[in-house]
Design a protein around this motif. Sequence first.
Motif, PDB file in Angstrom:
ATOM      1  N   TYR A 176      13.873  16.390  -4.052  1.00 33.55           N
ATOM      2  CA  TYR A 176      13.468  15.755  -2.804  1.00 33.55           C
ATOM      3  C   TYR A 176      14.354  14.546  -2.537  1.00 33.55           C
ATOM      4  O   TYR A 176      15.011  14.019  -3.438  1.00 33.55           O
ATOM      5  CB  TYR A 176      11.996  15.314  -2.881  1.00 33.55           C
ATOM      6  CG  TYR A 176      11.068  16.437  -3.268  1.00 33.55           C
ATOM      7  CD1 TYR A 176      10.551  17.289  -2.305  1.00 33.55           C
ATOM      8  CD2 TYR A 176      10.737  16.659  -4.605  1.00 33.55           C
ATOM      9  CE1 TYR A 176       9.714  18.341  -2.657  1.00 33.55           C
ATOM     10  CE2 TYR A 176       9.904  17.703  -4.970  1.00 33.55           C
ATOM     11  CZ  TYR A 176       9.399  18.545  -4.000  1.00 33.55           C
ATOM     12  OH  TYR A 176       8.587  19.593  -4.343  1.00 33.55           O
ATOM     13  N   ASP A 177      14.333  14.090  -1.296  1.00 27.98           N
ATOM     14  CA  ASP A 177      15.062  12.874  -0.931  1.00 27.98           C
ATOM     15  C   ASP A 177      14.228  11.632  -1.222  1.00 27.98           C
ATOM     16  O   ASP A 177      14.769  10.584  -1.584  1.00 27.98           O
ATOM     17  CB  ASP A 177      15.432  12.905   0.556  1.00 27.98           C
ATOM     18  CG  ASP A 177      16.283  14.106   0.907  1.00 27.98           C
ATOM     19  OD1 ASP A 177      17.267  14.352   0.189  1.00 27.98           O
ATOM     20  OD2 ASP A 177      15.949  14.811   1.881  1.00 27.98           O
ATOM     21  N   VAL A 178      12.928  11.736  -1.023  1.00 35.06           N
ATOM     22  CA  VAL A 178      12.012  10.609  -1.232  1.00 35.06           C
ATOM     23  C   VAL A 178      10.750  11.121  -1.904  1.00 35.06           C
ATOM     24  O   VAL A 178      10.233  12.186  -1.543  1.00 35.06           O
ATOM     25  CB  VAL A 178      11.649   9.927   0.113  1.00 35.06           C
ATOM     26  CG1 VAL A 178      10.526   8.908  -0.090  1.00 35.06           C
ATOM     27  CG2 VAL A 178      12.861   9.247   0.726  1.00 35.06           C
ATOM     28  N   VAL A 179      10.261  10.342  -2.875  1.00 30.44           N
ATOM     29  CA  VAL A 179       8.967  10.608  -3.497  1.00 30.44           C
ATOM     30  C   VAL A 179       8.046   9.439  -3.159  1.00 30.44           C
ATOM     31  O   VAL A 179       8.342   8.289  -3.479  1.00 30.44           O
ATOM     32  CB  VAL A 179       9.084  10.760  -5.023  1.00 30.44           C
ATOM     33  CG1 VAL A 179       7.692  10.925  -5.653  1.00 30.44           C
ATOM     34  CG2 VAL A 179       9.970  11.950  -5.382  1.00 30.44           C
ATOM     35  N   LEU A 180       6.958   9.746  -2.466  1.00 31.86           N
ATOM     36  CA  LEU A 180       5.982   8.728  -2.070  1.00 31.86           C
ATOM     37  C   LEU A 180       4.747   8.847  -2.943  1.00 31.86           C
ATOM     38  O   LEU A 180       4.106   9.898  -2.981  1.00 31.86           O
ATOM     39  CB  LEU A 180       5.591   8.917  -0.596  1.00 31.86           C
ATOM     40  CG  LEU A 180       4.374   8.127  -0.099  1.00 31.86           C
ATOM     41  CD1 LEU A 180       4.656   6.629  -0.120  1.00 31.86           C
ATOM     42  CD2 LEU A 180       3.972   8.578   1.299  1.00 31.86           C
ATOM     43  N   ALA A 232      10.489   5.999  -7.062  1.00 26.67           N
ATOM     44  CA  ALA A 232       9.497   6.356  -6.041  1.00 26.67           C
ATOM     45  C   ALA A 232       9.210   5.161  -5.141  1.00 26.67           C
ATOM     46  O   ALA A 232       9.537   4.013  -5.456  1.00 26.67           O
ATOM     47  CB  ALA A 232       8.207   6.825  -6.711  1.00 26.67           C
ATOM     48  N   ILE A 233       8.609   5.443  -3.985  1.00 25.30           N
ATOM     49  CA  ILE A 233       8.163   4.389  -3.082  1.00 25.30           C
ATOM     50  C   ILE A 233       6.648   4.486  -2.926  1.00 25.30           C
ATOM     51  O   ILE A 233       6.026   5.461  -3.351  1.00 25.30           O
ATOM     52  CB  ILE A 233       8.842   4.473  -1.704  1.00 25.30           C
ATOM     53  CG1 ILE A 233       8.400   5.756  -0.963  1.00 25.30           C
ATOM     54  CG2 ILE A 233      10.356   4.397  -1.828  1.00 25.30           C
ATOM     55  CD1 ILE A 233       8.827   5.791   0.501  1.00 25.30           C
ATOM     56  N   THR A 234       6.053   3.472  -2.309  1.00 23.56           N
ATOM     57  CA  THR A 234       4.630   3.470  -2.001  1.00 23.56           C
ATOM     58  C   THR A 234       4.454   3.366  -0.489  1.00 23.56           C
ATOM     59  O   THR A 234       5.428   3.318   0.262  1.00 23.56           O
ATOM     60  CB  THR A 234       3.901   2.291  -2.677  1.00 23.56           C
ATOM     61  OG1 THR A 234       4.307   1.066  -2.038  1.00 23.56           O
ATOM     62  CG2 THR A 234       4.225   2.227  -4.162  1.00 23.56           C
ATOM     63  N   ALA A 254      -3.432  -3.740  -3.351  1.00 23.98           N
ATOM     64  CA  ALA A 254      -2.024  -3.361  -3.465  1.00 23.98           C
ATOM     65  C   ALA A 254      -1.946  -1.928  -3.965  1.00 23.98           C
ATOM     66  O   ALA A 254      -2.835  -1.465  -4.679  1.00 23.98           O
ATOM     67  CB  ALA A 254      -1.296  -4.308  -4.414  1.00 23.98           C
ATOM     68  N   PRO A 255      -0.877  -1.201  -3.611  1.00 20.46           N
ATOM     69  CA  PRO A 255      -0.749   0.182  -4.075  1.00 20.46           C
ATOM     70  C   PRO A 255      -0.734   0.274  -5.597  1.00 20.46           C
ATOM     71  O   PRO A 255      -0.134  -0.563  -6.272  1.00 20.46           O
ATOM     72  CB  PRO A 255       0.595   0.630  -3.495  1.00 20.46           C
ATOM     73  CG  PRO A 255       0.841  -0.280  -2.351  1.00 20.46           C
ATOM     74  CD  PRO A 255       0.238  -1.594  -2.741  1.00 20.46           C
ATOM     75  N   PHE A 256      -1.388   1.310  -6.106  1.00 19.55           N
ATOM     76  CA  PHE A 256      -1.380   1.580  -7.546  1.00 19.55           C
ATOM     77  C   PHE A 256      -0.453   2.754  -7.822  1.00 19.55           C
ATOM     78  O   PHE A 256      -0.508   3.780  -7.139  1.00 19.55           O
ATOM     79  CB  PHE A 256      -2.785   1.933  -8.040  1.00 19.55           C
ATOM     80  CG  PHE A 256      -2.804   2.517  -9.422  1.00 19.55           C
ATOM     81  CD1 PHE A 256      -2.666   1.708 -10.534  1.00 19.55           C
ATOM     82  CD2 PHE A 256      -2.928   3.890  -9.611  1.00 19.55           C
ATOM     83  CE1 PHE A 256      -2.664   2.254 -11.813  1.00 19.55           C
ATOM     84  CE2 PHE A 256      -2.928   4.447 -10.874  1.00 19.55           C
ATOM     85  CZ  PHE A 256      -2.794   3.617 -11.978  1.00 19.55           C
ATOM     86  N   VAL A 257       0.430   2.588  -8.811  1.00 17.34           N
ATOM     87  CA  VAL A 257       1.279   3.699  -9.244  1.00 17.34           C
ATOM     88  C   VAL A 257       1.155   3.839 -10.755  1.00 17.34           C
ATOM     89  O   VAL A 257       1.092   2.844 -11.474  1.00 17.34           O
ATOM     90  CB  VAL A 257       2.759   3.497  -8.850  1.00 17.34           C
ATOM     91  CG1 VAL A 257       2.935   3.571  -7.349  1.00 17.34           C
ATOM     92  CG2 VAL A 257       3.291   2.172  -9.374  1.00 17.34           C
ATOM     93  N   PRO A 258       1.096   5.060 -11.257  1.00 15.25           N
ATOM     94  CA  PRO A 258       0.967   5.275 -12.692  1.00 15.25           C
ATOM     95  C   PRO A 258       2.305   5.043 -13.395  1.00 15.25           C
ATOM     96  O   PRO A 258       3.362   5.003 -12.761  1.00 15.25           O
ATOM     97  CB  PRO A 258       0.537   6.741 -12.793  1.00 15.25           C
ATOM     98  CG  PRO A 258       1.130   7.371 -11.583  1.00 15.25           C
ATOM     99  CD  PRO A 258       1.099   6.330 -10.505  1.00 15.25           C
TER     100      PRO A 258
END
Length: 451
Positions: free
Chosen positions: A254-258, A155-157, A143-147
């Motif tokens: 920004y509009d989106v942070v990935l 934010a999105i992944t 699964a995606p890791f986010v800090p």
Amino acid sequence: MADFDYDLFVIGGGSGGVRAARWAAGYGARVGLCEEDRYGGTCVIRGCVPKKLMVFASGFSESVEDATGFGWRFERSDFDWRFFIDKKDREIDRLEQVYQRNLEKAGVTIHRARGVLEDPHTVKLSTGETITAAHLLVATGGAPFVPDVPGIEHAITSNEIFHLETRPERMLIIGGGYIACEFAGIMNGLGTRVTQFYRGAQILRGFDDEVRGHVAEEMRKKGIDLHLGRDLVSIEKTGSGLAVKCSDNSISEYDVVLYATGRRPNTRGLGLTELGIELGRYGEICVDEYSQSSVPSIYAIGDVTDRVNLTPVAIHEGMAFADTVFKGEPTPVDHANIPTAIFTQPEIGTVGMTQEEARELYDIEIYRTAFRPMFHAFADRDQRMLMKLVVDKASRRVLGVHIVGPAAGEMIQLVGIAVKMGATKEDFDRTMAVHPTAAEELVTMRHAVPG
């Protein structure tokens, strides 16, 4: 085994789990499988397949530009995000049904539920049902890791990017691995203004250093605003977008942070530690060469073991597991010399050792060429290919091959056969070139790079 409900019960319906289940059933085993989400796993639902479709889609903007260099004239070229996303979703739905039908045809009993280990032979399903099996296989992927940074909820992944309602005009991508770099190229090609932050000194850690530098340079040429040695400190939602504070104290919007900062094994809440199953630093299940965990009846394959996190590897591990346990042929998994394609723009194909790895173990020679392919030269596009062979001086064996440019993934699949067989530089030299192609450069490099 008659006292159990199944000979094998698999937790996870991704590529590895499905292949292991079908293979074992083919050997006559009674097999059950549970999946809490969708069949096909990361690769089919939110990974390789939809990503490659997006790579295809994003490439047409450059193709239109190149076509003008060949005499074609177009009045306009617009990308319909909603049309593409809806069609992509229909294709993923179709593939999921294929996975389910293949399981059913193989005789595997399907449970749409979450499974948690209760003991070495028992799985408790979220439906309340209890399943017993002689062998349990964990194939729950990653699964995606986010800090944990302020505003991370905005934010999105890589999971969510496939379901954005509209194409963002401005996107910030955090990370320097292959997922971050692939999506930077995709979104840039689809018309989004892309900024990428990576806190390290160069993107694509673990790949050949020369390849890393070459790809970074080409990404910048294409308009990606790549910043090295920079990280995100916080995200704040504003009336017009997302205000991002950077490690250099600058603020941009920004509009989106990935976030594409890596993936972690999906092992939390499965009951593994309670059973004494040995886990690694990031929660990965520690297994031996036969994919067996520290509890003899429990095995694990794929990304959940954090060995080599690639779909074909998980599939191969699943087949090797079934051969070992249900065919009676102990089959260790060979993780050496795995051909890999990274769908950055330009894409990367690589197999074997990097120059940095090889020189630690061998006295090596490097054969390298960088050139502008005929197609790009005629289209007046400043894009260069890189091809590189890493050769052991003593045995003359080709230890690694690295390609950056169009169709690199297709090329490396075939070159991987030669490297796996132990081909020498002279074997490459004896092979006739296919002309005119870019691939012919692989067999026409005659002189090692001095020094």
